[in-house]
Design an enzyme around this catalytic site. Structure first.
Site, PDB file in Angstrom:
ATOM      1  CD  GLU A   1      -5.247  10.204  13.664  1.00  0.00           C
ATOM      2  OE1 GLU A   1      -4.970   9.118  13.151  1.00  0.00           O
ATOM      3  OE2 GLU A   1      -6.064  10.336  14.601  1.00  0.00           O
TER       4      GLU A   1
ATOM      5  CG  ASN B   1      -2.993   8.441   7.873  1.00  0.00           C
ATOM      6  OD1 ASN B   1      -2.810   8.524   9.069  1.00  0.00           O
ATOM      7  ND2 ASN B   1      -2.426   9.252   7.009  1.00  0.00           N
TER       8      ASN B   1
ATOM      9  CE1 TYR C   1       7.842  -6.790   2.609  1.00  0.00           C
ATOM     10  CE2 TYR C   1       8.413  -8.807   1.463  1.00  0.00           C
ATOM     11  CZ  TYR C   1       8.292  -7.440   1.481  1.00  0.00           C
ATOM     12  OH  TYR C   1       8.610  -6.711   0.368  1.00  0.00           O
TER      13      TYR C   1
ATOM     14  CD1 TRP D   1       6.595  -9.799  -1.726  1.00  0.00           C
ATOM     15  CD2 TRP D   1       6.608  -9.310  -3.891  1.00  0.00           C
ATOM     16  NE1 TRP D   1       7.070  -8.517  -1.858  1.00  0.00           N
ATOM     17  CE2 TRP D   1       7.092  -8.185  -3.176  1.00  0.00           C
ATOM     18  CE3 TRP D   1       6.540  -9.216  -5.275  1.00  0.00           C
ATOM     19  CZ2 TRP D   1       7.475  -6.996  -3.795  1.00  0.00           C
ATOM     20  CZ3 TRP D   1       6.931  -8.037  -5.887  1.00  0.00           C
ATOM     21  CH2 TRP D   1       7.391  -6.954  -5.155  1.00  0.00           C
TER      22      TRP D   1
ATOM     23  CG  HIS E   1       6.041  -1.088   1.659  1.00  0.00           C
ATOM     24  ND1 HIS E   1       6.763  -1.875   0.786  1.00  0.00           N
ATOM     25  CD2 HIS E   1       5.636  -0.019   0.943  1.00  0.00           C
ATOM     26  CE1 HIS E   1       6.776  -1.301  -0.407  1.00  0.00           C
ATOM     27  NE2 HIS E   1       6.107  -0.168  -0.342  1.00  0.00           N
TER      28      HIS E   1
ATOM     29  CG  ASP F   1       7.204   2.285  -2.838  1.00  0.00           C
ATOM     30  OD1 ASP F   1       8.121   1.497  -3.139  1.00  0.00           O
ATOM     31  OD2 ASP F   1       6.244   1.969  -2.105  1.00  0.00           O
TER      32      ASP F   1
ATOM     33  CB  CYS G   1       9.467  -3.614  -0.204  1.00  0.00           C
ATOM     34  SG  CYS G   1       9.755  -4.108   1.505  1.00  0.00           S
TER      35      CYS G   1
END
Length: 736
Positions: free
Chosen positions: A498, A444, A568, A287, A381, A404, A322
């Site tokens: 929520e 979140n 990013y 990165w 991402h 991931d 990513c």
């Protein structure tokens, strides 16, 4: 068939110990020697195996146009061997030396995988011929007899190991068992089966199966929330040697063969082996904008080159970010038959201390203190979702699972993440394995701006609850449209549900720092926001800051704008613009102020995604209150143009032309172009020494498309001054 030669790795293997009778069986590539004659005792002198039933030939019906690959949706694999999906019958034909007599002749089939086959581990499977096939269980029955040949229908178990099996036919004689010799032409690949109801990856919608299993091209959404960009990615899961490369990844991860029928285990080990951290996996991440001795992440156009390079060199391929990890992971999942999709989360939180809060610390002036601020917000991402049942969790948490492959944090000691149930994340049930709290925080977290007073008291200036997980998207089924799936990860911002999901997550141990020990008194009577003008790379643009004074008082505000060039991932490379000014805010009025950003200020330091991050802070001098806002923005990057010449017919030569005009005020040096299109052409590369300012480059490639149908050509241009330049073209290849 000979014992595999011992490699260095085997020499290092510890000798057998008292704990297990056999070494672990975790390589699909290794084999054992199977005796062609298993004698029951002493063999009488007159015994001649040729007096008994003998196998002359086995027909696997393995051509793409034949029944097996057609019915099992494996006709697109560029692989000469038989490929079938589990839990569904397939056919083979055995030719004997004479007609088969069921009254006296007895034969059975044996499927073996790995070096230490055992019946109780599912690695040695003897199949007797019966009268009826039970759904989802191993079995075989004769469906046709003619002369010396019989045709068998074979059913595999819907839970069997996924991999490459060896086939033997065994024949019983009074003195021993005679087997066919090792013949690699009869090897059979068995894959997951989303078309079979008993399979853990069953997906009931045909359109979705076509997209999530059979589509070999996808779309990566990148950029940022206000400037969404997209590019195509070639998954290429059917290309030559890719299936073997994907099976090799499981060998590399040393996943026990008996666990390879379980999609949960496969996803978990794959999310670790896709990245090179701690296991020398497929892709090395970088990165830092320097990609010496490797390929810049933005230059890849698909997964095939990466997987094939890793399969042959066994060394991590440089470099990925990513979307590269996610693209290769998607290829792996679809290739094995697990429905999968690539998703993008805009404004993704990377929370270093997992407390559901990203802390931005301000100094006395109201500017961000880089030393104290450790958390970062990624513009976007990418990760993957894989579809499966979760028998290890309570009912209701099957379906899409987040996985991931990008190395961010360790999980059980390795860089991996998932599978985490998306449904569990939405409802805050983050106690369910694996890594749900991490994904919950990514979508979140709250952004908290605070500063320390001289006396050490911490004052919270602002809490932004809506900045993170602004939008989660994926490619539509059967279209190139973007589909928003934010609601699958979380309830409507600010809704009762929520809040409840958040409280549930906190109850299950997600740390949420209380703000009690800090004073939080937001400035209510003045509002500040700012907008960044959309701009093309190389041009000037402006940032407009607006204040709304809702009170009856006059105020003066000392305003700071900080413009940063960022990766990013939200990590700052350097600050290219500092601007401060004082404004007068009249009662009950709104006012706007422009700050001009010129191209000369940013061009020399620009990073490959042309990302900027602006912080604006304003101190109301009369009250000492601070207002803070931040926004990421990306520049418009020019694209490549692709066109074709000649007839577009399978097995006939055609031309593809790629064009690009340099928009910068300087010459581009050492430019690499890549072009690929699954089923049309393998990846081609061309280097150009220089492209002067405003001049146009033209590259023509001749190719012979292999597969008819709607295909996609994908191109990328890459050099140090300009990256993330893409072009694509959908073409219809006719049947010859």
């Amino acid at each position: 068939m000979s014992e595999p030669t011992s490699t260095d790795k085997e020499k290092k293997k510890p000798p057998l110990n008292g704990r297990r009778a056999l070494p672990s069986n975790n390589s699909n590539a290794e084999e054992n020697e199977v005796p062609e004659m298993d004698a029951f005792g002493l063999i009488p002198r007159g015994f001649n195996p040729k007096d008994y039933l003998r196998v002359m030939d086995i027909h696997m019906f393995k051509e793409p146009y034949e029944i097996n690959k057609q019915q099992h949706h494996t006709d697109k694999y560029y692989n000469p061997k038989l490929i079938v999906r589990r839990g569904q019958p397939f056919q083979i034909q055995i030719d004997f030396n004479r007609p088969y007599k069921p009254e006296t002749d007895q034969f059975w089939l044996e499927y073996l995988i790995g070096r230490y086959p055992q019946p109780n581990k599912g690695t040695y499977i003897p199949i007797l011929v019966g009268d009826v096939l039970k759904p989802g269980e191993w079995g075989a029955k004769i469906i046709h007899k003619e002369n010396n040949s019989i045709r068998l229908s074979i059913m595999s178990s819907a839970t069997c190991i996924v991999g490459k099996f060896r086939l033997y036919v065994a024949i019983w004689t009074p003195f021993g068992i005679i087997r066919t010799h090792r013949n690699s032409a009869t090897d059979t690949y068995i894959l997951f089966n989303p078309w079979c109801q008993q399979d853990a990856v069953y997906l009931d919608d045909e359109k979705e199966r076509e997209e999530y299993v059979l589509n070999d091209v996808g779309i990566v959404f990148h950029g940022d929330i206000d400037e969404i960009k997209l590019r195509s990615w070639s998954y290429g899961q059917f290309e030559e040697n890719i299936l073997d490369a994907c099976l090799f990844l499981m060998d590399k991860a040393e996943l026990e063969l008996s666990g390879r029928g379980n999609p949960i285990k496969i996803c978990r080990v794959a999310s670790a082996v896709i990245n090179s951290r701690d296991d020398n996996g497929v892709i090395a991440g970088s990165w830092d904008n320097t990609y010496t001795y490797g390929v810049a992440p933005s230059a890849w156009t698909g997964s095939v080159d990466i997987l094939l390079e890793y399969y042959s060199s066994k060394q991590p391929v440089r470099y990925g970010q990513c979307w590269v990890f996610a693209g290769v992971f998607n290829t792996f999942l679809r290739c094995l038959g697990i429905p999968a999709r690539l998703i993008t989360n805009y404004s993704s939180a990377h929370d270093n201390n997992a407390n559901l809060q990203l802390d931005f610390f301000l100094d006395d002036e109201g500017q961000v203190d880089a030393k104290l601020t450790k958390d970062s917000i990624w513009n976007y991402h990418c990760w993957n979702e894989a579809w499966m049942t979760r028998p290890d969790l309570p009912v209701g948490f099957g379906g899409w699972q987040a996985v991931d492959g990008t190395p961010q944090e360790t999980s059980d000691g390795m860089y991996r993440c998932g599978p985490a149930s998306v449904q569990a994340i939405k409802h805050g049930h983050v106690c369910f394995q694996f890594d749900a709290p991490f994904v919950f925080a990514e979508v979140n977290s709250d952004v908290v701006y605070s500063r320390r007073e001289k006396n050490g008291a911490q004052i919270i200036e602002k809490i932004d609850t809506t900045h993170i997980g602004k939008m989660i998207v994926t490619k539509g089924v059967g279209t190139d449209e973007m589909v928003e799936i934010t609601e699958e990860y979380k309830f409507q911002e600010g809704s009762e549900e929520e809040r409840l999901a958040l409280e549930t997550a906190v109850m299950y141990g997600v740390k949420k720092q209380s703000t009690q020990d800090a004073m939080y008194q937001p400035q209510k009577d003045v509002e500040m926001d700012f907008q960044v003008q959309k701009a093309v790379l190389g041009s000037d643009f402006k940032v407009t800051i607006t204040f709304r004074n809702k009170s009856r008082n006059s105020y003066t505000a000392t305003t700071y704008l900080s413009g940063n060039i960022v990766f990013y991932t939200g990590v700052t490379k350097n600050e290219f613009k500092k601007h401060s000014f004082t404004v007068k805010l009249e009662p009950l009025m709104s006012s706007a102020f422009d700050v001009i950003i010129t191209s000369s200020e940013y061009l020399s330091d620009l990073l490959d995604q042309a990302s900027f991050h602006f912080f604006v802070t304003a101190r109301i001098n009369e009250t000492g209150k601070i207002l803070a806002a931040q926004k990421a923005t990306v520049l418009e990057i020019p694209s490549l143009r692709i066109k074709t010449q000649g007839e577009m017919v399978a097995d006939k030569e055609m031309s593809v032309i790629v064009e690009f005009t340099n928009p910068l005020k300087k010459t581009l040096e050492d430019v690499t172009l890549r072009l690929e299109g699954p089923g049309v052409l393998k990846t081609m590369k061309k280097e150009f020494r220089q492209i002067p300012s405003n001049s146009t480059l033209i590259w023509e490639v001749k190719c012979i498309p292999k597969r008819p149908g709607l295909r996609k050509l994908i191109a990328s241009l890459n050099c140090d001054a300009l990256r993330h330049v893409y072009g694509e073209l959908s073409i219809q290849i006719q049947k010859p």
